[in-house]
Design a protein around this motif. Structure first.
Motif, PDB file in Angstrom:
ATOM      1  N   ILE A 112       0.869  -1.176   0.000  1.00 39.33           N
ATOM      2  CA  ILE A 112       0.000   0.000   0.000  1.00 39.33           C
ATOM      3  C   ILE A 112       0.902   1.222   0.000  1.00 39.33           C
ATOM      4  O   ILE A 112       1.744   1.382   0.885  1.00 39.33           O
ATOM      5  CB  ILE A 112      -0.948   0.014   1.217  1.00 39.33           C
ATOM      6  N   ASN A 113       0.712   2.060  -1.016  1.00 38.46           N
ATOM      7  CA  ASN A 113       1.543   3.254  -1.196  1.00 38.46           C
ATOM      8  C   ASN A 113       3.032   2.902  -1.152  1.00 38.46           C
ATOM      9  O   ASN A 113       3.836   3.608  -0.564  1.00 38.46           O
ATOM     10  CB  ASN A 113       1.205   4.330  -0.157  1.00 38.46           C
ATOM     11  N   GLY A 114       3.378   1.767  -1.757  1.00 40.92           N
ATOM     12  CA  GLY A 114       4.767   1.365  -1.876  1.00 40.92           C
ATOM     13  C   GLY A 114       5.341   0.620  -0.680  1.00 40.92           C
ATOM     14  O   GLY A 114       6.469   0.150  -0.732  1.00 40.92           O
ATOM     15  N   GLU A 115       4.589   0.501   0.413  1.00 42.20           N
ATOM     16  CA  GLU A 115       5.085  -0.192   1.606  1.00 42.20           C
ATOM     17  C   GLU A 115       4.307  -1.479   1.832  1.00 42.20           C
ATOM     18  O   GLU A 115       3.076  -1.503   1.718  1.00 42.20           O
ATOM     19  CB  GLU A 115       4.951   0.699   2.844  1.00 42.20           C
ATOM     20  N   GLN A 116       5.043  -2.540   2.175  1.00 42.30           N
ATOM     21  CA  GLN A 116       4.407  -3.826   2.404  1.00 42.30           C
ATOM     22  C   GLN A 116       3.479  -3.755   3.616  1.00 42.30           C
ATOM     23  O   GLN A 116       3.839  -3.200   4.655  1.00 42.30           O
ATOM     24  CB  GLN A 116       5.455  -4.913   2.628  1.00 42.30           C
ATOM     25  N   LEU A 117       2.294  -4.310   3.458  1.00 34.78           N
ATOM     26  CA  LEU A 117       1.316  -4.377   4.539  1.00 34.78           C
ATOM     27  C   LEU A 117       1.840  -5.355   5.586  1.00 34.78           C
ATOM     28  O   LEU A 117       2.012  -6.534   5.318  1.00 34.78           O
ATOM     29  CB  LEU A 117      -0.031  -4.839   3.975  1.00 34.78           C
TER      30      LEU A 117
END
Length: 187
Positions: A112-117
Protein backbone atom coordinates in the motif's frame (compact mmCIF):
# COMPACT_ATOMS: atom_id res chain seq x y z
CA UNK A 1 -52.55 -9.35 62.75
CA UNK A 2 -49.25 -7.64 62.01
CA UNK A 3 -47.58 -11.02 61.32
CA UNK A 4 -50.22 -11.81 58.67
CA UNK A 5 -49.74 -8.35 57.18
CA UNK A 6 -45.96 -8.81 57.04
CA UNK A 7 -46.29 -12.22 55.38
CA UNK A 8 -48.65 -10.86 52.70
CA UNK A 9 -46.36 -7.88 52.16
CA UNK A 10 -43.38 -10.20 51.62
CA UNK A 11 -45.37 -12.40 49.22
CA UNK A 12 -46.44 -9.35 47.22
CA UNK A 13 -42.86 -8.05 47.15
CA UNK A 14 -41.58 -11.39 45.81
CA UNK A 15 -44.36 -11.50 43.21
CA UNK A 16 -43.48 -7.95 42.12
CA UNK A 17 -39.79 -8.89 41.80
CA UNK A 18 -40.62 -11.96 39.69
CA UNK A 19 -42.97 -9.90 37.50
CA UNK A 20 -40.33 -7.20 37.02
CA UNK A 21 -37.76 -9.82 36.06
CA UNK A 22 -40.15 -11.40 33.54
CA UNK A 23 -40.97 -7.99 32.02
CA UNK A 24 -37.25 -7.15 31.77
CA UNK A 25 -36.51 -10.46 30.01
CA UNK A 26 -39.37 -9.88 27.56
CA UNK A 27 -38.12 -6.34 26.87
CA UNK A 28 -34.59 -7.60 26.16
CA UNK A 29 -35.91 -10.28 23.79
CA UNK A 30 -38.18 -7.83 21.95
CA UNK A 31 -35.39 -5.23 21.74
CA UNK A 32 -32.93 -7.80 20.36
CA UNK A 33 -35.52 -8.95 17.81
CA UNK A 34 -36.22 -5.37 16.68
CA UNK A 35 -32.51 -4.54 16.37
CA UNK A 36 -31.72 -7.68 14.39
CA UNK A 37 -34.79 -7.33 12.17
CA UNK A 38 -34.45 -3.67 11.29
CA UNK A 39 -30.72 -3.02 11.54
CA UNK A 40 -29.27 -6.27 10.24
CA UNK A 41 -29.35 -8.57 7.28
CA UNK A 42 -28.70 -12.24 7.64
CA UNK A 43 -26.91 -14.25 4.97
CA UNK A 44 -25.41 -17.69 4.60
CA UNK A 45 -21.82 -17.71 3.35
CA UNK A 46 -21.15 -19.76 0.24
CA UNK A 47 -17.51 -20.70 -0.22
CA UNK A 48 -14.30 -20.69 1.76
CA UNK A 49 -12.80 -17.34 0.75
CA UNK A 50 -12.94 -15.96 4.31
CA UNK A 51 -11.58 -19.03 6.10
CA UNK A 52 -10.67 -19.47 8.89
CA UNK A 53 -12.61 -16.46 10.28
CA UNK A 54 -15.84 -17.26 8.42
CA UNK A 55 -16.44 -20.79 7.14
CA UNK A 56 -18.55 -22.10 4.26
CA UNK A 57 -22.25 -22.22 5.26
CA UNK A 58 -21.80 -19.98 8.31
CA UNK A 59 -24.78 -17.70 8.88
CA UNK A 60 -23.66 -14.12 9.52
CA UNK A 61 -25.34 -10.89 10.58
CA UNK A 62 -24.57 -7.78 8.56
CA UNK A 63 -25.00 -4.41 10.25
CA UNK A 64 -26.68 -2.33 7.51
CA UNK A 65 -26.05 0.97 9.29
CA UNK A 66 -22.37 0.45 10.18
CA UNK A 67 -21.18 2.75 7.41
CA UNK A 68 -23.97 5.33 7.58
CA UNK A 69 -21.90 7.69 9.72
CA UNK A 70 -18.37 6.34 9.26
CA UNK A 71 -16.35 4.94 6.38
CA UNK A 72 -15.12 1.36 6.20
CA UNK A 73 -11.77 0.93 7.93
CA UNK A 74 -8.84 -1.24 6.94
CA UNK A 75 -9.31 -4.86 8.07
CA UNK A 76 -13.05 -4.53 8.70
CA UNK A 77 -15.12 -7.30 7.12
CA UNK A 78 -17.55 -5.73 4.68
CA UNK A 79 -20.53 -7.09 2.75
CA UNK A 80 -21.19 -5.82 -0.76
CA UNK A 81 -23.10 -6.53 -3.95
CA UNK A 82 -21.80 -6.32 -7.47
CA UNK A 83 -23.11 -3.32 -9.44
CA UNK A 84 -25.72 -4.06 -12.08
CA UNK A 85 -26.27 -7.58 -10.78
CA UNK A 86 -29.84 -8.72 -10.26
CA UNK A 87 -28.51 -11.54 -8.10
CA UNK A 88 -29.19 -11.54 -4.38
CA UNK A 89 -25.63 -12.81 -3.80
CA UNK A 90 -23.78 -10.94 -1.09
CA UNK A 91 -19.99 -10.95 -1.13
CA UNK A 92 -18.09 -10.82 2.16
CA UNK A 93 -14.44 -9.72 2.11
CA UNK A 94 -11.91 -7.84 4.23
CA UNK A 95 -11.18 -4.16 3.46
CA UNK A 96 -7.50 -3.82 2.54
CA UNK A 97 -7.17 -0.70 0.38
CA UNK A 98 -8.81 2.63 1.25
CA UNK A 99 -9.81 5.54 -1.01
CA UNK A 100 -6.84 7.35 -2.55
CA UNK A 101 -4.33 4.61 -1.78
CA UNK A 102 -2.10 2.83 -4.29
CA UNK A 103 -2.39 -0.96 -4.09
CA UNK A 104 -0.12 -3.57 -5.59
CA UNK A 105 0.54 -7.24 -5.01
CA UNK A 106 4.13 -8.20 -5.76
CA UNK A 107 6.36 -10.99 -4.58
CA UNK A 108 3.27 -12.56 -2.99
CA UNK A 109 2.54 -9.64 -0.63
CA UNK A 110 0.22 -6.63 -0.54
CA UNK A 111 1.82 -3.21 -0.87
CA UNK A 112 0.00 0.00 0.00
CA UNK A 113 1.54 3.25 -1.20
CA UNK A 114 4.77 1.37 -1.88
CA UNK A 115 5.08 -0.19 1.61
CA UNK A 116 4.41 -3.83 2.40
CA UNK A 117 1.32 -4.38 4.54
CA UNK A 118 2.81 -5.66 7.81
CA UNK A 119 -0.13 -6.53 10.06
CA UNK A 120 -2.21 -8.36 7.47
CA UNK A 121 -4.37 -11.26 8.72
CA UNK A 122 -3.04 -13.38 5.84
CA UNK A 123 0.61 -14.35 6.22
CA UNK A 124 1.10 -16.87 3.41
CA UNK A 125 2.41 -15.91 -0.02
CA UNK A 126 -0.32 -14.72 -2.39
CA UNK A 127 -0.04 -16.88 -5.50
CA UNK A 128 -2.17 -14.77 -7.87
CA UNK A 129 -1.82 -10.99 -8.00
CA UNK A 130 -4.47 -10.63 -10.71
CA UNK A 131 -5.33 -7.02 -11.54
CA UNK A 132 -3.10 -5.87 -8.67
CA UNK A 133 0.07 -7.13 -10.38
CA UNK A 134 0.28 -3.53 -11.62
CA UNK A 135 -0.23 -0.70 -9.16
CA UNK A 136 -3.86 0.37 -8.79
CA UNK A 137 -4.80 3.84 -7.55
CA UNK A 138 -8.14 3.84 -5.77
CA UNK A 139 -10.60 6.68 -6.35
CA UNK A 140 -12.19 8.76 -3.60
CA UNK A 141 -15.04 6.28 -3.15
CA UNK A 142 -13.25 3.01 -3.98
CA UNK A 143 -12.07 0.12 -1.82
CA UNK A 144 -9.85 -2.87 -2.48
CA UNK A 145 -11.21 -5.97 -0.72
CA UNK A 146 -9.59 -9.38 -0.34
CA UNK A 147 -10.76 -12.68 1.13
CA UNK A 148 -8.81 -13.93 4.15
CA UNK A 149 -8.14 -17.16 2.26
CA UNK A 150 -6.29 -15.21 -0.45
CA UNK A 151 -5.37 -18.19 -2.59
CA UNK A 152 -9.00 -19.31 -2.78
CA UNK A 153 -10.95 -16.08 -3.10
CA UNK A 154 -12.74 -14.19 -5.85
CA UNK A 155 -12.08 -10.61 -4.79
CA UNK A 156 -10.84 -7.20 -5.98
CA UNK A 157 -7.91 -8.84 -7.77
CA UNK A 158 -10.23 -10.24 -10.41
CA UNK A 159 -12.39 -8.55 -13.04
CA UNK A 160 -15.49 -10.44 -11.88
CA UNK A 161 -15.45 -8.41 -8.65
CA UNK A 162 -12.91 -5.63 -9.18
CA UNK A 163 -12.61 -2.47 -7.14
CA UNK A 164 -15.64 -1.98 -4.87
CA UNK A 165 -17.39 1.38 -4.83
CA UNK A 166 -18.60 2.69 -1.48
CA UNK A 167 -22.22 2.77 -2.67
CA UNK A 168 -22.10 -1.01 -3.27
CA UNK A 169 -20.99 -1.80 0.29
CA UNK A 170 -24.14 -2.88 2.13
CA UNK A 171 -22.76 -3.16 5.64
CA UNK A 172 -20.28 -4.60 8.09
CA UNK A 173 -20.24 -8.27 9.03
CA UNK A 174 -20.23 -8.35 12.81
CA UNK A 175 -21.38 -11.75 14.04
CA UNK A 176 -21.63 -15.42 13.16
CA UNK A 177 -25.00 -16.74 14.35
CA UNK A 178 -24.91 -20.25 12.96
CA UNK A 179 -24.08 -23.00 13.32
CA UNK A 180 -24.34 -22.78 17.10
CA UNK A 181 -20.82 -24.13 17.69
CA UNK A 182 -19.41 -21.14 15.74
CA UNK A 183 -21.37 -18.33 17.45
CA UNK A 184 -19.31 -15.20 17.98
CA UNK A 185 -18.25 -11.79 16.77
CA UNK A 186 -16.20 -11.36 13.59
CA UNK A 187 -12.76 -9.88 14.16
Amino acid sequence: MSTLFQRRYQENTRLQSVCKMIVNIIMVIVSAYVIVTFMCDRTIISGGSMQPVIENEDTVLINRFAYSFTKPKRYSVAAFKLPGSNSSKVYVKRVIGLPGEKIQIKDGHVYINGEQLKDDVFTDTILTAGLAANEITLGKDEYFLLGDNRNNSEDSRFAGVGIVKEKNITGSVWAIVGPVKRLGFVK
